[in-house]
Design a protein around this motif. Structure first.
Motif, PDB file in Angstrom:
ATOM      1  N   GLN A   1     -16.144  16.724  -6.904  1.00 15.47           N
ATOM      2  CA  GLN A   1     -15.627  15.391  -7.138  1.00 15.47           C
ATOM      3  C   GLN A   1     -15.535  14.647  -5.812  1.00 15.47           C
ATOM      4  N   GLN A   2     -15.431  13.354  -5.894  1.00 11.90           N
ATOM      5  CA  GLN A   2     -15.362  12.505  -4.707  1.00 11.90           C
ATOM      6  C   GLN A   2     -13.981  11.866  -4.631  1.00 11.90           C
TER       7      GLN A   2
ATOM      8  N   GLY B   1     -18.708  10.267 -13.065  1.00  9.50           N
ATOM      9  CA  GLY B   1     -18.706   8.846 -13.386  1.00  9.50           C
ATOM     10  C   GLY B   1     -17.367   8.280 -13.801  1.00  9.50           C
ATOM     11  N   THR B   2     -16.347   9.122 -13.897  1.00  5.95           N
ATOM     12  CA  THR B   2     -15.023   8.670 -14.324  1.00  5.95           C
ATOM     13  C   THR B   2     -14.075   8.603 -13.130  1.00  5.95           C
ATOM     14  N   SER B   3     -13.425   7.456 -12.960  1.00  6.47           N
ATOM     15  CA  SER B   3     -12.483   7.263 -11.855  1.00  6.47           C
ATOM     16  C   SER B   3     -11.063   7.531 -12.314  1.00  6.47           C
TER      17      SER B   3
ATOM     18  N   THR C   1     -12.260   8.904  -3.413  1.00 10.52           N
ATOM     19  CA  THR C   1     -12.782   7.592  -3.044  1.00 10.52           C
ATOM     20  C   THR C   1     -11.884   6.849  -2.060  1.00 10.52           C
TER      21      THR C   1
ATOM     22  N   THR D   1      -9.974   9.270  -7.177  1.00  7.64           N
ATOM     23  CA  THR D   1     -11.037  10.266  -7.313  1.00  7.64           C
ATOM     24  C   THR D   1     -12.075   9.791  -8.327  1.00  7.64           C
ATOM     25  N   LYS D   2     -13.262  10.365  -8.213  1.00 14.22           N
ATOM     26  CA  LYS D   2     -14.321  10.064  -9.172  1.00 14.22           C
ATOM     27  C   LYS D   2     -15.089  11.338  -9.466  1.00 14.22           C
ATOM     28  N   GLN D   3     -15.221  11.624 -10.743  1.00 14.46           N
ATOM     29  CA  GLN D   3     -15.931  12.830 -11.163  1.00 14.46           C
ATOM     30  C   GLN D   3     -16.719  12.534 -12.432  1.00 14.46           C
TER      31      GLN D   3
ATOM     32  N   MET E   1     -14.703  14.807 -17.790  1.00 17.34           N
ATOM     33  CA  MET E   1     -13.970  14.973 -16.544  1.00 17.34           C
ATOM     34  C   MET E   1     -12.888  16.002 -16.728  1.00 17.34           C
TER      35      MET E   1
END
Length: 267
Positions: A192-193, A219-221, A195, A215-217, A1
């Motif tokens: 990235q998302q 698989g890591t929040s 959330t 955020t999540k990128q 990330m």
């Protein structure tokens, strides 16, 4: 990330300088119609002007302003270009911009600092391979995480003419509400998302917005603390990220020491 993609940031406030606008009143001749402006003219409310870059540089926090914090000008790897942010939902772009330490609207001038606070363990060198080898797996993991207890806060000042600062903050407040459920964004080519955008209560400056942005990128929040407050014609923006908290999955607080110091300098 890519940590830098989440942690880079936006703060605010300032003194107001004025330009006098004088508008002549259209009065009739004396002795004829009612005399509206015998004195020759009427002064309207002065228009607020944006502070200059030089003025903002004197007002932004600097070395020694926040006890226990390192304050420097950000390097080229710590900041994004204005066009680095794109979003799936246009109405969410203001949130993405301040999350990335970019202004939500084009300011007349700006200044920025990188503020770093290290926890006690992070002030020491990371344990060596030999030292880690002498620890249990759990001890080694904990020691490594503790060494990353570093909070980085991108602190920004943006100045605007007239009511630009008020309008920009109003836009941010509305965007935070509309985009509370999250949105997709791309930052400097990295997808990235977001959330969630969770509102926080913070009393600072003339008015303020404060959020925890999840955020999540890959698989890591992670969570980033974001604050933008207004002082006169200036906005102060803060985007704060703690590496250890992300690794542990823990919550952490807004960087109030930095925010308070910046508010005090803006007066």
């Amino acid at each position: 990330m890519r940590v830098a993609a989440i942690r880079r940031t936006v703060l605010t406030a300032s003194a107001v300088s004025f330009a006098l606008l004088v508008t002549a009143c259209g009065g009739g001749e004396e002795g004829g119609e009612d005399k509206k402006a015998k004195g020759g003219g009427k002064s309207e409310k002065p228009a607020a002007k944006a502070l200059t870059a030089a003025e903002l540089e004197k007002l932004v926090v600097t070395k020694g302003d926040v006890k226990g914090h390192e304050i420097t000008k950000p390097g080229k790897d710590d900041v994004f270009a204005a066009d680095a942010v794109s979003v799936q939902k246009a109405e969410c772009k203001p949130v993405a911009q301040v999350l990335s330490a970019l202004p939500a609207a084009k300011p007349a001038a700006s200044a920025q600092r990188l503020v770093v606070h290290k926890g006690d363990a992070a002030k020491k060198d990371m344990p060596s391979t030999e030292e880690l080898g002498e620890m249990t797996e759990e001890e080694a993991k904990q020691a490594t995480i503790d060494s990353l207890d570093i909070t980085k806060t991108q602190t920004s000042l943006w100045s605007y003419d007239a009511d630009g600062a008020q309008q920009t903050l109003a836009t941010l407040r509305e965007a935070g509400k509309k985009c509370a459920g999250g949105f997709a964004m791309t930052l400097d080519g990295d997808k990235q998302q977001v959330t969630k955008v969770t509102e926080e209560k913070l009393s600072v400056g003339d008015e303020a917005v404060a959020w925890t942005v999840g955020t999540k990128q890959d698989g890591t929040s992670a969570d980033t603390k974001v604050v933008v407050f207004r002082k006169g014609t200036t906005l102060a923006g803060f985007s704060s990220f703690n590496i250890a908290a992300v690794t542990r999955g823990e919550a952490y607080k807004q960087p109030t020491a930095v925010i308070d110091a910046q508010e005090a300098k803006l007066g």
